[in-house]
Design a protein around this motif. Structure first.
Motif, PDB file in Angstrom:
ATOM      1  N   GLU A   1       0.853  -1.189   0.098  1.00 37.51           N
ATOM      2  CA  GLU A   1       0.093  -0.021   0.058  1.00 37.51           C
ATOM      3  C   GLU A   1       0.793   1.259   0.161  1.00 37.51           C
ATOM      4  O   GLU A   1       0.447   2.229  -0.726  1.00 37.51           O
ATOM      5  N   ARG A   2       1.791   1.148   0.934  1.00 37.34           N
ATOM      6  CA  ARG A   2       2.690   2.458   0.820  1.00 37.34           C
ATOM      7  C   ARG A   2       3.470   2.683  -0.440  1.00 37.34           C
ATOM      8  O   ARG A   2       4.083   3.922  -0.829  1.00 37.34           O
ATOM      9  N   ARG A   3       3.709   1.622  -1.202  1.00 42.18           N
ATOM     10  CA  ARG A   3       4.278   1.632  -2.263  1.00 42.18           C
ATOM     11  C   ARG A   3       3.535   1.861  -3.476  1.00 42.18           C
ATOM     12  O   ARG A   3       3.885   2.137  -4.841  1.00 42.18           O
ATOM     13  N   GLY A   4       2.210   1.962  -3.227  1.00 40.27           N
ATOM     14  CA  GLY A   4       1.269   2.388  -4.422  1.00 40.27           C
ATOM     15  C   GLY A   4       0.637   1.114  -5.318  1.00 40.27           C
ATOM     16  O   GLY A   4       0.308   1.356  -6.415  1.00 40.27           O
ATOM     17  N   LEU A   5       1.101  -0.250  -4.871  1.00 39.69           N
ATOM     18  CA  LEU A   5       0.673  -1.252  -5.604  1.00 39.69           C
ATOM     19  C   LEU A   5      -0.856  -1.687  -5.441  1.00 39.69           C
ATOM     20  O   LEU A   5      -1.396  -2.238  -6.284  1.00 39.69           O
ATOM     21  N   ILE A   6      -1.284  -1.579  -4.202  1.00 41.86           N
ATOM     22  CA  ILE A   6      -2.581  -1.705  -3.678  1.00 41.86           C
ATOM     23  C   ILE A   6      -3.179  -0.537  -2.790  1.00 41.86           C
ATOM     24  O   ILE A   6      -2.555   0.280  -2.291  1.00 41.86           O
ATOM     25  N   ALA A   7      -4.463  -0.450  -2.986  1.00 37.24           N
ATOM     26  CA  ALA A   7      -5.088   0.690  -2.222  1.00 37.24           C
ATOM     27  C   ALA A   7      -6.292  -0.017  -1.527  1.00 37.24           C
ATOM     28  O   ALA A   7      -6.961  -0.592  -1.987  1.00 37.24           O
ATOM     29  N   PRO A   8      -6.425   0.327  -0.024  1.00 40.36           N
ATOM     30  CA  PRO A   8      -7.578  -0.032   0.566  1.00 40.36           C
ATOM     31  C   PRO A   8      -9.046   0.791  -0.072  1.00 40.36           C
ATOM     32  O   PRO A   8      -8.950   1.770  -0.345  1.00 40.36           O
ATOM     33  N   ALA A   9      -9.976   0.099   0.177  1.00 37.67           N
ATOM     34  CA  ALA A   9     -11.317   0.542  -0.328  1.00 37.67           C
ATOM     35  C   ALA A   9     -11.893   1.496   1.024  1.00 37.67           C
ATOM     36  O   ALA A   9     -12.966   2.382   0.689  1.00 37.67           O
ATOM     37  N   GLY A  10     -11.467   1.253   2.193  1.00 35.19           N
ATOM     38  CA  GLY A  10     -11.989   1.879   3.243  1.00 35.19           C
ATOM     39  C   GLY A  10     -11.627   1.186   4.444  1.00 35.19           C
ATOM     40  O   GLY A  10     -10.517   0.377   4.414  1.00 35.19           O
TER      41      GLY A  10
ATOM     42  N   ARG B   1      -9.452  -1.291  10.893  1.00 33.63           N
ATOM     43  CA  ARG B   1      -8.868  -2.257   9.999  1.00 33.63           C
ATOM     44  C   ARG B   1      -8.999  -1.932   8.676  1.00 33.63           C
ATOM     45  O   ARG B   1     -10.139  -1.400   8.272  1.00 33.63           O
ATOM     46  N   ARG B   2      -8.091  -2.030   7.768  1.00 37.31           N
ATOM     47  CA  ARG B   2      -8.221  -1.911   6.260  1.00 37.31           C
ATOM     48  C   ARG B   2      -9.181  -2.863   5.547  1.00 37.31           C
ATOM     49  O   ARG B   2      -9.318  -4.045   6.132  1.00 37.31           O
ATOM     50  N   ALA B   3      -9.867  -2.240   4.744  1.00 36.87           N
ATOM     51  CA  ALA B   3     -10.561  -3.206   4.100  1.00 36.87           C
ATOM     52  C   ALA B   3     -10.670  -2.900   2.551  1.00 36.87           C
ATOM     53  O   ALA B   3     -10.076  -1.813   1.812  1.00 36.87           O
TER      54      ALA B   3
ATOM     55  N   VAL C   1      -8.625  -6.927  -5.230  1.00 34.12           N
ATOM     56  CA  VAL C   1      -7.167  -6.743  -4.794  1.00 34.12           C
ATOM     57  C   VAL C   1      -6.358  -8.183  -4.652  1.00 34.12           C
ATOM     58  O   VAL C   1      -5.196  -8.210  -5.019  1.00 34.12           O
ATOM     59  N   LEU C   2      -7.272  -9.388  -4.759  1.00 30.31           N
ATOM     60  CA  LEU C   2      -6.517 -10.626  -4.775  1.00 30.31           C
ATOM     61  C   LEU C   2      -5.753 -10.966  -6.080  1.00 30.31           C
ATOM     62  O   LEU C   2      -4.811 -11.371  -6.112  1.00 30.31           O
ATOM     63  N   GLY C   3      -6.454 -10.465  -7.235  1.00 32.07           N
ATOM     64  CA  GLY C   3      -6.116 -10.681  -8.421  1.00 32.07           C
ATOM     65  C   GLY C   3      -4.808  -9.744  -8.497  1.00 32.07           C
ATOM     66  O   GLY C   3      -3.702 -10.092  -9.417  1.00 32.07           O
ATOM     67  N   ARG C   4      -4.906  -8.639  -8.098  1.00 36.41           N
ATOM     68  CA  ARG C   4      -3.502  -7.662  -8.205  1.00 36.41           C
ATOM     69  C   ARG C   4      -2.499  -8.273  -7.453  1.00 36.41           C
ATOM     70  O   ARG C   4      -1.405  -8.265  -7.931  1.00 36.41           O
ATOM     71  N   LEU C   5      -2.758  -8.695  -6.240  1.00 39.62           N
ATOM     72  CA  LEU C   5      -1.738  -9.609  -5.512  1.00 39.62           C
ATOM     73  C   LEU C   5      -1.041 -10.958  -6.092  1.00 39.62           C
ATOM     74  O   LEU C   5       0.225 -11.015  -6.149  1.00 39.62           O
ATOM     75  N   THR C   6      -1.884 -11.491  -6.747  1.00 43.62           N
ATOM     76  CA  THR C   6      -1.438 -12.579  -7.589  1.00 43.62           C
ATOM     77  C   THR C   6      -0.618 -12.131  -8.783  1.00 43.62           C
ATOM     78  O   THR C   6       0.683 -12.583  -8.870  1.00 43.62           O
ATOM     79  N   PHE C   7      -0.874 -11.008  -9.513  1.00 42.40           N
ATOM     80  CA  PHE C   7      -0.137 -10.282 -10.504  1.00 42.40           C
ATOM     81  C   PHE C   7       1.346  -9.954  -9.802  1.00 42.40           C
ATOM     82  O   PHE C   7       2.493 -10.026 -10.569  1.00 42.40           O
TER      83      PHE C   7
END
Length: 130
Positions: free
Chosen positions: A27-36, A41-43, A48-54
């Motif tokens: 998240e800090r590196r801008g690869l993923i972002a929480p929706a809220g 707790r981040r949600a 995001v699971l597909g992005r993490l697989t990539f």
């Protein structure tokens, strides 16, 4: 825990096999972002699971976090990045060819009766190819 349509950080960590600290790093590196957030707790959206697989695949292919972040923001006009991607694709093709040869040799060695195994002409043939 699933929050409506969102996944909390613990659920994303469990499903992705990553530690929550890795998710916060991404998240800090801008690869993923929480929706809220759900309380503290981040949600995240389920995609995001597909992005993490990539991201995991790209890391396994040798891309740095900075390169992945750049790729995730890339536009078709980013010619420098496109050249880097083409170079990386060629490198991966070479890796695939090398690993395919090793795979064939190991499959053969698993059933070969030649002594010693590494002197078997069929085993060695795979390594004589460029």
């Amino acid at each position: 825990m699933v929050i409506g349509e969102l996944l909390d950080i613990a659920e994303v960590a469990e499903r992705s096999g990553l530690a929550p600290s890795a998710l916060r790093f991404y998240e800090r590196r801008g690869l993923i972002a929480p929706a809220g957030r759900n309380g503290l707790r981040r949600a995240y959206e389920p995609d995001v699971l597909g992005r993490l697989t990539f991201i995991a695949c790209a890391r396994g292919a040798g891309f740095t976090i900075a390169e992945i972040a750049r790729f995730l923001r890339a536009t078709p006009e980013d010619t420098e990045l496109r050249a880097r991607l083409a170079t990386k694709a060629r490198e991966l093709e070479e890796d695939i060819a090398r690993l395919t040869r090793m795979h064939a040799s190991l499959r053969h060695a698993a059933t070969c009766t030649h002594e010693p195994l590494v002197d078997c002409p069929d085993f060695k043939r795979e390594f004589e190819r460029p």
